[in-house]
Structures are given as structure tokens and as C-alpha cells.
Design a protein around this motif. Structure first.
Motif, short mmCIF file in Angstrom:
data_model
loop_
_atom_site.label_atom_id
_atom_site.label_comp_id
_atom_site.label_asym_id
_atom_site.label_seq_id
_atom_site.Cartn_x
_atom_site.Cartn_y
_atom_site.Cartn_z
N TYR A 1 42.30 64.55 27.64
CA TYR A 1 41.27 65.16 28.49
C TYR A 1 41.31 66.69 28.37
CZ TYR A 1 40.49 60.65 30.82
OH TYR A 1 40.18 59.35 31.10
N ALA A 2 42.51 67.25 28.35
CA ALA A 2 42.62 68.71 28.27
C ALA A 2 42.07 69.21 26.94
CB ALA A 2 44.08 69.13 28.43
N ARG A 3 42.35 68.51 25.85
CA ARG A 3 41.91 68.95 24.52
C ARG A 3 40.39 68.89 24.37
NH1 ARG A 3 44.18 72.60 22.21
NH2 ARG A 3 46.19 72.32 21.24
N LEU A 4 39.78 67.80 24.84
CA LEU A 4 38.34 67.65 24.63
C LEU A 4 37.51 68.41 25.65
CD1 LEU A 4 39.32 65.40 22.68
CD2 LEU A 4 37.24 64.17 23.28
N TYR A 5 38.01 68.50 26.90
CA TYR A 5 37.16 69.01 27.97
C TYR A 5 37.68 70.29 28.62
CZ TYR A 5 35.62 64.29 27.15
OH TYR A 5 35.18 63.15 26.53
N GLY A 6 38.91 70.68 28.33
CA GLY A 6 39.43 71.89 28.94
C GLY A 6 39.37 71.80 30.45
N THR A 7 38.91 72.87 31.09
CA THR A 7 38.85 72.89 32.55
C THR A 7 37.80 71.92 33.09
OG1 THR A 7 37.33 74.78 32.49
CG2 THR A 7 39.69 75.26 32.68
N ARG A 8 36.91 71.42 32.25
CA ARG A 8 35.94 70.40 32.67
C ARG A 8 36.61 69.06 32.89
NH1 ARG A 8 32.38 69.21 28.59
NH2 ARG A 8 30.78 68.43 30.02
N ALA A 9 37.88 68.93 32.52
CA ALA A 9 38.61 67.69 32.77
C ALA A 9 38.61 67.36 34.26
CB ALA A 9 40.04 67.80 32.25
N HIS A 10 38.62 68.38 35.10
CA HIS A 10 38.59 68.15 36.55
C HIS A 10 37.28 67.44 36.95
CE1 HIS A 10 42.22 70.46 37.03
NE2 HIS A 10 41.66 71.56 36.54
N ASP A 11 36.18 67.82 36.31
CA ASP A 11 34.89 67.18 36.61
C ASP A 11 34.90 65.72 36.14
OD1 ASP A 11 33.92 69.64 37.55
OD2 ASP A 11 33.27 70.22 35.55
#
Length: 504
Positions: A425-435
Motif C-alpha cells: 500500500y505504501a509503495r503504490l499509494y504513498g500517503t493515499r494509503a490512508h484513504d
């Protein structure tokens, strides 16, 4: 029956990296933007690259100093803007005196280290392959190597993130919508688009058209716009193969061939290796391109020349091929064709301009976008200044652009997430992982597991937020889950996806 969507400042044709980059830059300068792509975002050339943000070491041999300098500068700009999908990688270049003398390689790497004002990436060093761990996989005939830095990038996600940022800033993005006609009428372009799935027609008006159709750029000028161009693209096919990773360590390799081409052998998706690319003149339909047997044999021979472990066709798990739309500078050797970009501005009566983009490469897309907007400034004198050099792409707004720190914080916040899923999740979405994770408090709340790293919540997030309209969009471009799925898992996921579409 056609529907009318209104009047825009810019109508962008093509949802590859250049089209998405220009749409993002223009929207951020206050222009109204409509982008249409006949297929999925990044479905063509932009998802079939070598997955590198690099200066282009071998371009120095063709005296492309301006391009290399620009690319080296952009390498660090992009690394800062999207540290979740772009990260440093060390490349080991075994020295083969039969191909290039050591002094020439040293000179090239010295220029490479210093042309672009390198700040964040470590410089070149010399390796003794007999003692360095990087030499364990290399044949003993090669005693010395040079190691230098470049960056890895998830190319398809780079395109999607640009489109997302463009949308956030007001741009309208239409996928699977072909531009079928553009015609000048007075000071406006009248645009006709056709939905590839329903056949529905949509009309719009635009003060300017930007043609970033890549391999189809001349087709847009001629067939779609009814105009002529003095420039053209030269289609060059580049193919890659994917095999199980066959060396220890995180480093990549760059090997030389007697024909002076170089081949990258890069770690890919943790346990795989990506090998490429070829340079073959291509005159077929860009959408029909595939890797042929001769290209596969060429890539395998290149690897087997240097590595102890010998690869065979049976080791190949996957292959892909893309058509690079290079500006035709009449070079005889496809490898010598410039990777630089050229603009053609057709502004009849200084109204309703058409800007067509020829060539370019992923690394320089942001700078190309800036240059494109500056070419259009006379037509939009009130638009804002350049702004993307210090702006993060969606998900890239991490403190100090430190991915490892962000990953640690993500794992601390969601302790129930398995470590490999948190990293995904961190690799693909960065801070959007929270969303993406939303209010979930357990693994079960992420829904059906199609694979250990692919769960229903992620699929829904991509459908709702990233224009994913087919199962292939999800597992091949938005993610690379397809590389790790069995045929049965792919069928199961396709069945789930079709059920979701039918219920929508």
C-alpha cells in the motif's frame, strides 16, 4: 445524438505520460482542460517502458548532452515529488574491454555524475568483481565493474498520478474515449469524441488542441484534424522479458553488447527480473506490437554472455513490447535516433493553435510539459507560472521524502496490517494509503482476498478513484498483481469484477 460538454482552454489528445503531464501543468496554471484517451491511461507506450527514471548514460555517445543534463536534473526532481513510486537503484556495469575501453566508460560516468548537479544519489565507484558481492553472479572472465546510480519508477502509476493531480486541479479526464474529429472554426476547435464502449458521441469546443498521441501523433494531424505536417515520428519497438530473479542483492546490472547496445537487468517486483530493451524499426500498427523470437533470443544471449546462470526460453514468465514514437531525425541506426522531443505549432491566423509533440521520454515528461505550456503562453498570456518543480504528486507528500519513515509510521498506525501488505500500500499509494484503508480495523474489513496482497478494498478504491474500468486495468497497470496471480486467481478476480460491473 451528440452531447455538448462546453468550451475549454486546452483539449489534450492522449492519456500517456506527456498528455497527463501537460494536463496537470495546465490545470495548475488556471487553464480549463479536457483530456481524452482512446484506451486506458498509460495503455500504450507509457506502461511498456524499462521502468527507469534515468539520464540515459548511452546517449552521451551520441552527443545528446542537453537531453542528458535535463534528464539528470529531472531525475532528482521526480524522486523528490513521488518517493513512493520512484526510488534510487544502483547499477553494476561489468567492464568488457572488447566493447568499450575503460577510459571511455570512466569518462561517460564522470560526465553522468556531474552534468546534472547530482545531490541525493551516490556517485560512481569501481568494483572488483572477484571480491565484491555484486560479482558473485558474474562469470569470472569479468574482473572489474563500474557502479552508478539511477532511479526506478512505476511507469503506469506515474501517468495515473499525473491524471489524478490534473483532475484535482479541475481537469476533466475521459478514458476509453477516442477523438474522432477536430476542426477549426473561427478562433475555436470543434471536437468530436466517441465512447469506445457505447459508441455515444460527445462534442466540445477548445481554444487550443494539444496532440500527445504518441505513436498516433501523425494520424491525429492527418486523419483527425485534416492537416499536414512536415515532421513525423519514427516507430521503434522495444521489448522486455520477465524471468525469476537469479542473483542476490538489490542492485541492477547493465551489460554491453558487441553492437554497442546496452541491456538492463533489473530487480522487479521483489522476486523477478526485468530484462530489456531491444531497438527494432517497426512499421505495423502500434496496438499490435509484440516481442518476437529474435528479440527474445537477443536478450537471453546478452544476459548469458555475462552471468553464470544461463537463461533459456523456458525461464520466461512474461514479455511485453512497446512502440517508442521517436522524432524522426533520419538516423540510420534505430539506437541512434534522438530521444529528445520536438514541438510543432500550427497556429493558422494566430488563432486556435494545435501543438503536436514528437518524441520524448518518461524521465523528461515534466520538463516537456513546462516547455509545451511556455510555447502556448502567447495564446494564454494570463495563465500562471510554472509550478510543478516543487510540487508532490498524489501520495508523495512524505516528510523529507523519506519512504522508509513513512512505511514505519503506516505500520505503527495499522498494526493489524501484515508487513508485506503495508509495504504494498505504501509503495503504490504513498500517503493515499490512508484513504484506501479508510476506517478498517482488521484484515477481514479489507474484504475478499484475491491473493494475499490483493484485497477487495484495493480493487474498489481503484475503480472509484483511478478510472479502472476492466480487470486488466486493475491487475496490469494500476497494480502488477497479475504477475503474481495464477490463471485460476485471474479467472476468479475477473468473475468478481464482472459481477461488480453488472451490479453498478
Amino acid at each position: 445524438m451528440s452531447s455538448e460538454t462546453g468550451t475549454y482552454d486546452l483539449f489534450v489528445i492522449g492519456g500517456g505520460i506527456n498528455g497527463a503531464g501537460i494536463a496537470r501543468d495546465a490545470a495548475g496554471r488556471g487553464l480549463s482542460v479536457l483530456l481524452c484517451e482512446k484506451d486506458d491511461l498509460a495503455q500504450g507506450t507509457s506502461s511498456r517502458s524499462g521502468k527507469l527514471v534515468h539520464g540515459g548514460l548511452r546517449y552521451l555517445e551520441y552527443y545528446e548532452f542537453r537531453l542528458v543534463r535535463e534528464a539528470l536534473i529531472e531525475r532528482e526532481v521526480l524522486l523528490e515529488s513521488a518517493p513512493h513510486i520512484i526510488w534510487p537503484m544502483r547499477f553494476v556495469l561489468p567492464h568488457n574491454p572488447a566493447d568499450r575501453p575503460a577510459w571511455l566508460v570512466r569518462l561517460g560516468l564522470f560526465l553522468y555524475d556531474h552534468l546534472g548537479g547530482r545531490k541525493r544519489l551516490p556517485g560512481t565507484r569501481v568494483l572488483n568483481l572477484r571480491t565484491a558481492p555484486e560479482g558473485a553472479a558474474i562469470k569470472p572472465a569479468y574482473r572489474k565493474a563500474f557502479e552508478y546510480s539511477d532511479c526506478w519508477v512505476d511507469d503506469a502509476r506515474l501517468v495515473v498520478l499525473n491524471a489524478l493531480d490534473a483532475k484535482k486541479k479541475g481537469a476533466r479526464i475521459l478514458t476509453r474515449t477516442a477523438c474522432t474529429s477536430i476542426r477549426r472554426r473561427g478562433d475555436l476547435w470543434h471536437v468530436e469524441m466517441t465512447d469506445a464502449e457505447t459508441g455515444a458521441k460527445t462534442e466540445a469546443k477548445a481554444r487550443c488542441v494539444v496532440n500527445t498521441a504518441g505513436p498516433w501523433v501523425n494520424d491525429v494531424i492527418g486523419r483527425v484534424a485534416g492537416l499536414n505536417s512536415s515532421r513525423s515520428v519514427r516507430l521503434v519497438k522495444g521489448s522486455h522479458i520477465v524471468v525469476p530473479k537469479f542473483w542476490e542483492g538489490r542492485q541492477a546490472y547493465l551489460v554491453q553488447n558487441p553492437d554497442k547496445r546496452v541491456i538492463f537487468i533489473n530487480p522487479y517486483q521483489n522476486d523477478l527480473a526485468l530484462i530489456g530493451t531491444t531497438d527494432i524499426p517497426y512499421d505495423g500498427r502500434p496496438e499490435d506490437v509484440t516481442a518476437d523470437e529474435n528479440e527474445v533470443a537477443y536478450l537471453l544471449k546478452s544476459v548469458n554472455r555475462y552471468f553464470k546462470q544461463q537463461l533459456a526460453p523456458g525461464d520466461i514468465l512474461h514479455s511485453f513490447s512497446g512502440v517508442r514514437p521517436l522524432y524522426d531525425d533520419n538516423a540510420e541506426n534505430p539506437s541512434a535516433v534522438t530521444r529528445d522531443y520536438i514541438f510543432e505549432l500550427d497556429a493558422a491566423g494566430k488563432e486556435a493553435p494545435l501543438l503536436s509533440v514528437f518524441g520524448g521520454k518518461i524521465t523528461t515528461f515534466r520538463k516537456l510539459s513546462e516547455h509545451a505550456l511556455e510555447r502556448l503562453r502567447p495564446f494564454f498570456p494570463t495563465m500562471g507560472p510554472a509550478w510543478t518543480a516543487r510540487a508532490h504528486l498524489p501520495g508523495g507528500d512524505m516528510a523529507d521524502a523519506d519512504f522508509d519513515q513513512f512505511l514505519g509510521e503506516l505500520r505503527a498506525r495499522y498494526r493489524w496490517l501484515p508487513a508485506d501488505l503495508a509495504k504494498h500500500y505504501a509503495r503504490l499509494y504513498g500517503t493515499r494509503a490512508h484513504d484506501l484503508i479508510g476506517g478498517a480495523t482488521s484484515l477481514d474489513e479489507l474484504g475478499t482476498a484475491f491473493t494475499p496482497l490483493f484485497r477487495e478494498r484495493e480493487a474498489r478504491f481503484l475503480i472509484e478513484n483511478e478510472w479502472a474500468r476492466t480487470a486488466e486495468d486493475l491487475i496490469e497497470r494500476r497494480t502488477k498483481h497479475g504477475l503474481h496471480m495464477s490463471e485460476a486467481e485471474k479467472r476468479a478476480f475477473s468473475g468478481w469484477f464482472e459481477g461488480q460491473q453488472a451490479a453498478a
